[in-house]
Design an enzyme around this catalytic site. Structure first.
Site, PDB file in Angstrom:
ATOM      1  N   CYS A  58       0.810  -1.215   0.000  1.00 21.60           N
ATOM      2  CA  CYS A  58       0.000   0.000   0.000  1.00 21.60           C
ATOM      3  C   CYS A  58       0.847   1.271   0.000  1.00 21.60           C
ATOM      4  CB  CYS A  58      -0.929   0.004   1.198  1.00 21.60           C
ATOM      5  SG  CYS A  58      -2.005  -1.426   1.174  1.00 21.60           S
ATOM      6  N   CYS A  70      -2.756  -0.547  -3.858  1.00 21.31           N
ATOM      7  CA  CYS A  70      -3.691  -0.157  -2.805  1.00 21.31           C
ATOM      8  C   CYS A  70      -3.253   1.156  -2.161  1.00 21.31           C
ATOM      9  CB  CYS A  70      -3.872  -1.303  -1.830  1.00 21.31           C
ATOM     10  SG  CYS A  70      -2.912  -1.273  -0.372  1.00 21.31           S
TER      11      CYS A  70
END
Ligand code: C8R
Length: 253
Positions: free
Chosen positions: A77, A159
């Site tokens: 992420c 993400c």
């Protein structure tokens, strides 16, 4: 002198680099091991089955599904950096700020196959590195289809906040035929991906700005719920910021 004789004997006896392994295979395996891949021979088999003994203009991206399945990506992420038409700026940046962002070339398959050319031929079990088709000959060629499939997997793993570096030196920074537009953007899903920041890399002879119509298209195509913003950043600033150890991740734009 003795050393030379011993070396000569070793090579003669086949104890040196195995001459029966073709260069391309060797490059694949050497790079794979360098990346600390532990299933390199298995990956080589999965890789080859995508294009060997096939018409090199009829290799769809799905042909690489088994290869992609054998080298799963872990989602990182806020760390994945995308680009289109401006390979050097994002790669310069990721190299200098190693722990900040990764490109596809920082993953096993991207690292192994970067800058390589390969194809097969019907009726042959060999891998060829010359005379292979490119996008001007046919789009379903082994190299382009690989990058499409690997990019799809990379984008599916995205993400959080996702930056993309695009070029301000071309008239259509978000080009529909690019892999970024045709493969990656479609795979960014809210709420897993929260933000997309377009970093429009500008140069002296800049032609595109954040107001460019193609970037409006990009914004429209984004999954609802993904926040969009765009920043024009001179290439020199990105380079200076990349080399400045006092500036931490993400603050270059
Ligand atoms: N990506 C796509 N293509 C890649 C690549 C990569 O990481 N790495 C290499 N070497 N290539 P372009 P784009 C090769 O128009 O089409 C991912 C392929 O042969 O400059 O929008 C990456 O995650 C490919 O045809 O960019 C990035 O976000 C050209 O280089 C986009 O997709 C790239 O062509 C970039 O793809």
């Amino acid at each position: 002198f003795v050393g030379v004789i011993v070396l000569g004997l070793c090579l003669g006896l086949g104890l040196g680099p195995d001459r029966r392994i073709p260069d391309f295979t060797r490059t694949f395996l050497t790079r794979c091991k360098k990346f600390s891949g532990n299933n390199c021979h298995e990956l080589w088999d999965a890789f080859q089955q995508a294009y060997v003994n096939k018409d090199p203009c009829k290799v769809p991206m799905e042909a690489y599904d088994p290869l992609i399945a054998a080298a799963p990506l872990k989602s990182q992420c806020n760390k994945m950096l995308f680009w289109s038409n401006t390979k050097d700026a994002p790669h310069y940046f990721t190299k200098k700020k190693e722990n900040c962002f990764i490109n596809l070339e920082d993953t096993l398959l991207g690292f192994v196959l970067d800058d390589l050319i390969w194809c097969g031929k019907k009726g042959s079990s060999d891998t060829f590195t010359t005379g292979c088709p490119n996008n001007n000959n046919c789009v379903n060629n082994p190299v382009h289809s690989f990058w499409k499939r690997a990019s799809a997997a990379f984008a599916e793993a995205a993400c959080g906040a996702v930056p993309v570096m695009v070029s301000g030196s071309i008239t259509t920074p978000f080009h529909p035929a690019s892999i970024f537009a045709s493969v990656e953007v479609k795979r960014f899903k809210a709420p897993i991906v929260t933000n997309l920041t377009v970093v429009l890399v500008t140069e002296k002879h800049n032609v595109a700005r954040c107001t460019d119509p193609s970037l409006k298209d990009l914004r429209k195509e984004l999954d609802k719920g993904i926040q969009y913003n765009c920043k024009e950043v001179p290439r020199s600033e990105i380079e200076a910021c990349s080399s400045n150890p006092n500036i931490t991740c993400g603050t270059c734009w």
